[in-house]
Design a protein around this motif. Structure first.
Motif, mmCIF file in Angstrom:
data_model
loop_
_atom_site.group_PDB
_atom_site.id
_atom_site.type_symbol
_atom_site.label_atom_id
_atom_site.label_comp_id
_atom_site.label_asym_id
_atom_site.label_seq_id
_atom_site.Cartn_x
_atom_site.Cartn_y
_atom_site.Cartn_z
ATOM 1 N N UNK A 148 0.742 -1.151 -0.074
ATOM 2 C CA UNK A 148 -0.081 -0.039 -0.068
ATOM 3 C C UNK A 148 0.993 1.137 -0.008
ATOM 4 N N UNK A 149 0.631 2.178 -0.975
ATOM 5 C CA UNK A 149 1.415 3.472 -0.886
ATOM 6 C C UNK A 149 0.405 4.652 -0.325
ATOM 7 N N UNK A 150 1.031 5.387 0.571
ATOM 8 C CA UNK A 150 0.183 6.407 1.191
ATOM 9 C C UNK A 150 1.329 7.631 1.239
ATOM 10 N N UNK A 151 0.813 8.839 1.648
ATOM 11 C CA UNK A 151 1.494 9.969 1.867
ATOM 12 C C UNK A 151 2.020 9.962 3.274
ATOM 13 N N UNK A 152 3.030 10.864 3.565
ATOM 14 C CA UNK A 152 3.623 10.678 4.914
ATOM 15 C C UNK A 152 2.592 11.552 5.861
ATOM 16 N N UNK A 153 1.640 12.532 5.421
ATOM 17 C CA UNK A 153 0.773 12.986 6.217
ATOM 18 C C UNK A 153 -0.325 12.086 6.346
ATOM 19 N N UNK A 154 -0.842 11.150 5.494
ATOM 20 C CA UNK A 154 -1.909 9.961 5.893
ATOM 21 C C UNK A 154 -1.160 9.195 6.576
ATOM 22 N N UNK A 155 -0.081 8.596 6.582
ATOM 23 C CA UNK A 155 0.901 7.767 7.475
ATOM 24 C C UNK A 155 0.700 8.252 8.900
ATOM 25 N N UNK A 156 1.064 9.643 8.986
ATOM 26 C CA UNK A 156 1.163 10.123 10.550
ATOM 27 C C UNK A 156 -0.105 9.945 10.998
ATOM 28 N N UNK A 157 -1.263 10.323 10.305
ATOM 29 C CA UNK A 157 -2.719 10.327 10.814
ATOM 30 C C UNK A 157 -3.057 8.702 11.280
ATOM 31 N N UNK A 158 -2.550 7.778 10.750
ATOM 32 C CA UNK A 158 -2.970 6.549 10.918
ATOM 33 C C UNK A 158 -1.775 5.609 11.396
ATOM 34 N N UNK A 159 -0.834 6.062 12.103
ATOM 35 C CA UNK A 159 0.302 5.410 12.570
ATOM 36 C C UNK A 159 -0.246 4.092 13.214
ATOM 37 N N UNK A 160 -0.908 4.366 14.256
ATOM 38 C CA UNK A 160 -1.041 2.815 14.900
ATOM 39 C C UNK A 160 -1.800 1.913 14.313
ATOM 40 N N UNK A 172 5.267 8.052 1.033
ATOM 41 C CA UNK A 172 5.933 8.834 -0.002
ATOM 42 C C UNK A 172 5.989 10.293 0.836
ATOM 43 N N UNK A 173 7.188 10.811 0.527
ATOM 44 C CA UNK A 173 7.427 12.060 1.209
ATOM 45 C C UNK A 173 8.387 12.853 0.262
ATOM 46 N N UNK A 174 7.973 14.119 0.102
ATOM 47 C CA UNK A 174 8.984 14.915 -0.901
ATOM 48 C C UNK A 174 10.539 14.981 -0.460
ATOM 49 N N UNK A 175 10.761 14.758 0.553
ATOM 50 C CA UNK A 175 12.258 14.370 0.697
ATOM 51 C C UNK A 175 12.781 13.168 0.637
ATOM 52 N N UNK A 176 11.939 12.165 0.463
ATOM 53 C CA UNK A 176 12.350 10.707 0.123
ATOM 54 C C UNK A 176 11.194 9.974 0.658
ATOM 55 N N UNK A 177 11.225 8.786 0.017
ATOM 56 C CA UNK A 177 10.130 7.812 0.270
ATOM 57 C C UNK A 177 10.946 6.815 1.438
ATOM 58 N N UNK A 178 9.849 6.075 2.035
ATOM 59 C CA UNK A 178 10.453 5.110 2.982
ATOM 60 C C UNK A 178 9.382 3.718 3.108
ATOM 61 N N UNK A 179 9.666 2.615 3.797
ATOM 62 C CA UNK A 179 8.896 1.453 3.668
ATOM 63 C C UNK A 179 8.641 1.218 5.174
ATOM 64 N N UNK A 180 7.580 0.888 5.490
ATOM 65 C CA UNK A 180 7.026 0.311 6.727
ATOM 66 C C UNK A 180 6.788 -1.290 6.663
ATOM 67 N N UNK A 181 7.456 -1.868 7.679
ATOM 68 C CA UNK A 181 7.063 -3.316 7.648
ATOM 69 C C UNK A 181 7.486 -3.784 9.220
ATOM 70 N N UNK A 182 6.858 -4.821 9.542
ATOM 71 C CA UNK A 182 7.179 -5.135 10.875
ATOM 72 C C UNK A 182 8.500 -5.686 10.999
ATOM 73 N N UNK A 183 9.013 -5.732 12.151
ATOM 74 C CA UNK A 183 10.409 -6.100 12.806
ATOM 75 C C UNK A 183 10.539 -7.381 12.354
ATOM 76 N N UNK A 184 9.558 -8.454 12.394
ATOM 77 C CA UNK A 184 9.867 -9.852 12.197
ATOM 78 C C UNK A 184 9.907 -10.020 10.499
ATOM 79 N N UNK A 185 9.308 -9.161 9.683
ATOM 80 C CA UNK A 185 9.386 -9.096 8.353
ATOM 81 C C UNK A 185 10.791 -8.792 8.034
ATOM 82 N N UNK A 186 11.284 -7.703 8.526
ATOM 83 C CA UNK A 186 12.616 -7.213 8.257
ATOM 84 C C UNK A 186 13.604 -8.058 8.612
ATOM 85 N N UNK A 187 13.533 -8.646 9.699
ATOM 86 C CA UNK A 187 14.475 -9.728 10.192
ATOM 87 C C UNK A 187 14.621 -10.798 9.404
#
Length: 86
Positions: A2-14, A30-45
């Protein structure tokens, strides 16, 4: 993913954290200063472990050989490998 803006991510972080941890969802933020990916720690490991294995010399060949042996039935039972010596 799922792709969303940083503003929307901040609103629904939990909710995003819950989705990442309970449903293994991955979010592209997505953010104008660079994109990021959010995943669980288990997925990352798991991803890091997989990358480590795939970068180990000889792992690919060993894995292919193991797949071939499994497909042809050239396997041993649990007791043959870990059972008491006779």
């Amino acid at each position: 993913m799922t792709t969303l803006t940083a503003t929307d991510a901040r609103k629904s972080l939990f909710d995003l954290l819950r989705g990442a941890n309970e449903r293994h969802e991955i979010y592209h933020i997505r953010h104008r200063q660079g994109d990021a990916v959010l995943m669980s720690e288990a997925e990352y490991e798991s991803l890091i472990e997989t990358l480590g294995l795939l970068s180990s010399p000889g792992f690919g060949e060993s894995f292919k050989q193991a797949q071939t042996e499994a497909q042809t039935g050239d396997t041993r039972s649990f007791d043959e490998v870990f059972g008491e010596p006779q």
